[in-house]
Scaffold this active site. Sequence first.
Site: not given
Length: 534
Positions: A15, A18, A22, A41, A147
Amino acid sequence: MTPLRFGRYFLLKKLAVGGMGEVWLARVAGDSDEQPPIVVKRLLAHLKEDQEFVNMFFDEARIAAALDHQNIARIEDLGEVGGDYYIAMEFVHGMSFGDVVNAALEAGTDMPVALKCRVVAEAAAALDFAHHAKTEAGAPLELIHRDVSPQNIMVGFDGSVKLIDFGVARAANKLTRTATGIIKGKYAYMSPEQAWGKDLDGRSDLFGLGIVLWEVLALERLFKRENDTATLRAVVGAEIEPPSKKELTVPKALDAIVLKSLARDLGARFQTGTEFKKALEAFLTKQRLPATKAHLAGWMQKLFPEEARAQLPAHPEPSSPGERSSPVLKPAIENPKLPRSRVLDTSELEQRIASAGSGAIRGLFCNALLAAVMKLAGPVADQKVRKAAAEPKPYVDQLSYPTTEFLRMLWKAVEQVLPKARNVDEAFELLGAAMMDGLVRSPFGKALEGQKERFPDAILKPLLATLNPMIAPGQRLVSSVAPGRAVLVFKDEVLPIQLYIGLLRSLVQAFYRLPIEARWEKPSAQRIELSIAW
């Protein structure tokens, strides 16, 4: 693409990539297609070399995994596969808030102000729940997201709103010190106190959410500048104009709410997420603006008709409908001489605790138990097992801890793992296999590795010689050995014999690729005879 096997998951579609790793759409091995997919992730390879970062990542994620709220994406699992660290989270079938607003603009329209307020109000509810979360003992968790940004607020095609990446941001922030610039652009959603490096509380997250609200209303960036230094200066000192001056469609009645959320004076800012949400709800009610979940779902499906109707990738190896994934660790062959228990006997726990006395067990078995629960039942179960101990603590492999404490954790672990097993005995065996895996991986297992080339019958005495000083009370002996079979005797054993069956199966399978059959009898209260064959 061809699905990739990753531990207990099939990775179906990448998807994103970052600064931390992944992001994959995945399914659990053994699930049926009726079970929803998840998001996995995987941390980037160079990050696992920073043990401080890895520890921080998992510590924060374990805490966040305890959050159970409709507006927070659940953390389902976290762990390690072949040296790769990962975190598995609830999949939200939708788009990030930022992508939704941008897609509407590209389509020549704009997301209605009311629906923007609805998304932010639900995100505020998520923050309020997390900020006030407590342990079972009533102590505040003091969680801060750190965040809050448009990319971390997901809007589902069904109208749901979920905050993602809770518990990850603190570890992510460390990357700015270890790899400059790897988290590009995050400064634009910091609070002034965060930019100054001051102590934070939940109001810092509310400032970040205020930035999100201002930007989706004004349709431009608030603090983002040409570089990080200029961005930080803007966060702490730039003038903040009312969004209605930037975009004429924004009602002036909304300005006061936005500006209050962006007050640099902590006392003048919204003090809680609930206060922020109530202000938005009052605005929507007074203006008589439609902004229910159904309204949001209808608008999302109209803007993204193909994406909303698209079929999610099928499971590459689906089970029968209604079935869940099978255990990762295979148990020993069933004992044909004894019935398999299907009910966990809690009275047996108290009996074993009474007989354990002042016995002690090495911390590596505590850690192996927790790792198995995390893998088989997820982080929420992991937290429950930890809390079963009289004095929860981090365990050091080389140190010894009360056997009574291990027994309490073990019984809670079986309770958590039982849905993944056919019966109680199998659950114990699964955990015993994990204990063997922990032993082999530890410095204590080096002696066993040295015996690896010998046949199974030759490794039993070194194995029991290794275990005896690590688990007390109890004595374990090799009674007899013949080609392909052996009889072990357990005296005053405090741990369930099923643990040892799983432990032995794991060792023989790992070293010699052989299955074992196991049968046991209890000729007296203090003696158990375990017969194994391979």
